[in-house]
Each structure stands twice: as structure tokens, then as C-alpha cells.
Design a protein around this motif. Structure first.
Motif, PDB file in Angstrom:
ATOM      1  N   VAL A 133       0.835  -1.099  -0.018  1.00 37.40           N
ATOM      2  CA  VAL A 133      -0.093  -0.010  -0.041  1.00 37.40           C
ATOM      3  C   VAL A 133       1.071   1.281  -0.032  1.00 37.40           C
ATOM      4  O   VAL A 133       1.695   1.399   0.997  1.00 37.40           O
ATOM      5  CB  VAL A 133      -1.049   0.086   1.290  1.00 37.40           C
ATOM      6  N   ARG A 134       0.789   1.844  -1.040  1.00 35.89           N
ATOM      7  CA  ARG A 134       1.722   3.192  -1.216  1.00 35.89           C
ATOM      8  C   ARG A 134       3.082   2.899  -1.073  1.00 35.89           C
ATOM      9  O   ARG A 134       3.827   3.730  -0.392  1.00 35.89           O
ATOM     10  CB  ARG A 134       1.357   4.397  -0.169  1.00 35.89           C
ATOM     11  N   GLY A 135       3.713   1.634  -1.653  1.00 35.87           N
ATOM     12  CA  GLY A 135       5.057   1.253  -1.525  1.00 35.87           C
ATOM     13  C   GLY A 135       5.430   0.575  -0.107  1.00 35.87           C
ATOM     14  O   GLY A 135       6.623   0.350  -0.240  1.00 35.87           O
ATOM     15  N   ASN A 136       4.648   0.522   0.661  1.00 29.55           N
ATOM     16  CA  ASN A 136       4.880  -0.227   1.985  1.00 29.55           C
ATOM     17  C   ASN A 136       4.217  -1.561   2.047  1.00 29.55           C
ATOM     18  O   ASN A 136       3.140  -1.556   1.891  1.00 29.55           O
ATOM     19  CB  ASN A 136       4.454   0.628   3.166  1.00 29.55           C
ATOM     20  N   MET A 137       4.993  -2.427   2.456  1.00 30.77           N
ATOM     21  CA  MET A 137       4.279  -3.848   2.406  1.00 30.77           C
ATOM     22  C   MET A 137       3.216  -3.805   3.575  1.00 30.77           C
ATOM     23  O   MET A 137       3.590  -3.260   4.682  1.00 30.77           O
ATOM     24  CB  MET A 137       5.427  -4.894   2.868  1.00 30.77           C
ATOM     25  N   ALA A 138       2.439  -4.508   3.588  1.00 26.11           N
ATOM     26  CA  ALA A 138       1.240  -4.351   4.489  1.00 26.11           C
ATOM     27  C   ALA A 138       0.952  -5.960   4.864  1.00 26.11           C
ATOM     28  O   ALA A 138       0.604  -6.295   6.202  1.00 26.11           O
ATOM     29  CB  ALA A 138      -0.030  -3.825   3.802  1.00 26.11           C
ATOM     30  N   VAL A 139       0.653  -6.825   3.857  1.00 23.35           N
ATOM     31  CA  VAL A 139       0.340  -8.023   4.348  1.00 23.35           C
ATOM     32  C   VAL A 139       1.327  -9.004   3.210  1.00 23.35           C
ATOM     33  O   VAL A 139       1.372  -8.569   2.015  1.00 23.35           O
ATOM     34  CB  VAL A 139      -0.952  -8.489   3.930  1.00 23.35           C
ATOM     35  N   VAL A 140       1.813  -9.946   3.795  1.00 23.31           N
ATOM     36  CA  VAL A 140       2.543 -11.093   2.766  1.00 23.31           C
ATOM     37  C   VAL A 140       1.776 -12.549   2.949  1.00 23.31           C
ATOM     38  O   VAL A 140       1.679 -12.969   4.021  1.00 23.31           O
ATOM     39  CB  VAL A 140       4.151 -11.469   3.234  1.00 23.31           C
ATOM     40  N   VAL A 141       1.365 -13.032   1.999  1.00 14.13           N
ATOM     41  CA  VAL A 141       1.153 -14.297   1.779  1.00 14.13           C
ATOM     42  C   VAL A 141       2.353 -15.384   1.585  1.00 14.13           C
ATOM     43  O   VAL A 141       3.137 -15.127   0.586  1.00 14.13           O
ATOM     44  CB  VAL A 141      -0.030 -14.584   0.455  1.00 14.13           C
ATOM     45  N   VAL A 184      -2.975  -3.370   6.346  1.00 11.03           N
ATOM     46  CA  VAL A 184      -3.296  -2.399   5.605  1.00 11.03           C
ATOM     47  C   VAL A 184      -3.565  -0.860   6.335  1.00 11.03           C
ATOM     48  O   VAL A 184      -2.861   0.091   6.209  1.00 11.03           O
ATOM     49  CB  VAL A 184      -4.561  -2.552   4.775  1.00 11.03           C
ATOM     50  N   GLY A 185      -3.886  -0.955   7.827  1.00  6.01           N
ATOM     51  CA  GLY A 185      -4.198   0.052   8.444  1.00  6.01           C
ATOM     52  C   GLY A 185      -2.928   0.760   8.873  1.00  6.01           C
ATOM     53  O   GLY A 185      -2.752   1.907   8.729  1.00  6.01           O
ATOM     54  N   TYR A 186      -1.957  -0.230   9.445  1.00  8.71           N
ATOM     55  CA  TYR A 186      -0.585   0.382   9.701  1.00  8.71           C
ATOM     56  C   TYR A 186       0.151   0.975   8.692  1.00  8.71           C
ATOM     57  O   TYR A 186       0.730   1.720   8.493  1.00  8.71           O
ATOM     58  CB  TYR A 186       0.125  -0.735  10.596  1.00  8.71           C
ATOM     59  N   ALA A 187       0.180   0.090   7.544  1.00  6.57           N
ATOM     60  CA  ALA A 187       0.856   0.407   6.403  1.00  6.57           C
ATOM     61  C   ALA A 187       0.573   1.710   5.941  1.00  6.57           C
ATOM     62  O   ALA A 187       1.389   2.502   5.454  1.00  6.57           O
ATOM     63  CB  ALA A 187       0.999  -0.496   5.246  1.00  6.57           C
ATOM     64  N   GLY A 188      -0.709   1.988   6.024  1.00  5.05           N
ATOM     65  CA  GLY A 188      -1.354   3.487   5.521  1.00  5.05           C
ATOM     66  C   GLY A 188      -0.914   4.457   6.538  1.00  5.05           C
ATOM     67  O   GLY A 188      -0.859   5.795   6.134  1.00  5.05           O
ATOM     68  N   THR A 189      -0.411   4.279   7.620  1.00  3.24           N
ATOM     69  CA  THR A 189       0.277   5.438   8.633  1.00  3.24           C
ATOM     70  C   THR A 189       1.514   5.776   8.074  1.00  3.24           C
ATOM     71  O   THR A 189       2.006   6.769   8.760  1.00  3.24           O
ATOM     72  CB  THR A 189       0.142   5.043   9.838  1.00  3.24           C
ATOM     73  N   LEU A 190       2.176   5.082   7.294  1.00  2.00           N
ATOM     74  CA  LEU A 190       3.682   5.074   6.865  1.00  2.00           C
ATOM     75  C   LEU A 190       3.598   6.251   5.837  1.00  2.00           C
ATOM     76  O   LEU A 190       2.740   6.070   4.805  1.00  2.00           O
ATOM     77  CB  LEU A 190       4.188   3.740   6.702  1.00  2.00           C
ATOM     78  N   PRO A 191       5.020   6.756   5.682  1.00  2.00           N
ATOM     79  CA  PRO A 191       5.013   7.693   4.553  1.00  2.00           C
ATOM     80  C   PRO A 191       5.226   6.995   3.256  1.00  2.00           C
ATOM     81  O   PRO A 191       5.835   5.984   3.306  1.00  2.00           O
ATOM     82  CB  PRO A 191       6.498   8.317   4.936  1.00  2.00           C
ATOM     83  N   ALA A 192       4.389   7.396   2.371  1.00  2.00           N
ATOM     84  CA  ALA A 192       4.704   6.890   0.964  1.00  2.00           C
ATOM     85  C   ALA A 192       5.911   6.773   0.428  1.00  2.00           C
ATOM     86  O   ALA A 192       6.893   7.467   0.647  1.00  2.00           O
ATOM     87  CB  ALA A 192       3.851   7.426  -0.211  1.00  2.00           C
ATOM     88  N   LYS A 193       6.224   5.535  -0.405  1.00  2.00           N
ATOM     89  CA  LYS A 193       7.584   5.263  -0.715  1.00  2.00           C
ATOM     90  C   LYS A 193       7.573   5.599  -2.040  1.00  2.00           C
ATOM     91  O   LYS A 193       6.766   5.526  -2.958  1.00  2.00           O
ATOM     92  CB  LYS A 193       8.192   4.010  -0.773  1.00  2.00           C
TER      93      LYS A 193
END
Length: 110
Positions: free
Chosen positions: A34-42, A101-110
Motif C-alpha cells: 500500500v503506497r509502496g509499503n508492505m502491508a501483508v505477505v502471503v 493495511v491500516g498500519y501500512a497506511g500510516t507510513l510515509p509513501a515510498k
């Protein structure tokens, strides 16, 4: 080992509408970004790796099927490994994916 395609499809369905969604093969699995940040890995080994607020890690590790993520013998702060059995129920899967997704969304976009 290849990742679980059915699980990947279920996660993709939950994450795919997010702004800045992308996916990349890595760590023997499929990372949902999400916006360049890993959120979930299968994971190739089964189940998920979920990005979480490091301050919440200990509490989340106490949930059924959850444990600290360890790579190359080192714990990864801010990541939880979720067993495949804890991803079977749609509500459980959605809860874990939403956390990532929620936590990744708090991180600055890459």
C-alpha cells in the motif's frame, strides 16, 4: 515452496481497492503493498506475515494462531506471522488484513 494462490486471491480481494495498491513476489511469497509499503505477505510457508504497529506486537502475538515473525533467526519488530488455520474464516482473515493495511497506511509513501 509456492504461496497459497487461493489465500492470495482472498487477500487481494480485501486489499485490491486500496489507493496505491501493488503486489510483488518476495520472501518466497506475495507481498501486498500500500503506497509502496508492505502491508501483508502471503507466505510461501503458509499463512500470512502482517505488518503491525510495533507497540501492539506483544498484544497481537497472544491471539490464536499468531506469533512474532522471525527471519534468519532474528525477530522482526512490527511483523506478526499468522498460521494458515487462523486465516480460514473470512472474518479472521479480514481482521488481520485490515491491521496490516491500516498500519501500512500510516507510513510515509515510498
Amino acid at each position: 515452496m509456492a504461496y497459497d494462490e487461493d489465500l492470495a486471491d482472498r487477500v487481494r480481494e480485501l486489499v485490491g481497492r486500496e489507493t496505491g495498491f501493488d503486489e510483488k513476489r518476495m520472501f518466497g511469497g506475495l507481498a501486498m503493498m500500500v503506497r509502496g509499503n508492505m502491508a501483508v505477505v502471503v507466505r510461501g510457508a503458509g499463512g500470512l506475515m502482517v505488518r503491525v504497529d510495533p507497540a501492539e506486537s506483544e498484544r497481537l502475538e497472544a491471539e490464536p494462531g499468531a506469533q512474532a515473525t522471525v527471519m534468519r533467526g532474528r525477530p522482526m519488530r512490527g511483523w506478526i506471522t499468522v498460521d494458515p488455520a487462523a486465516c480460514v474464516d473470512d472474518a479472521d482473515l479480514a481482521r488481520w488484513v485490515d491491521r496490516g493495511v491500516g498500519y501500512a497506511g500510516t507510513l510515509p509513501a515510498k
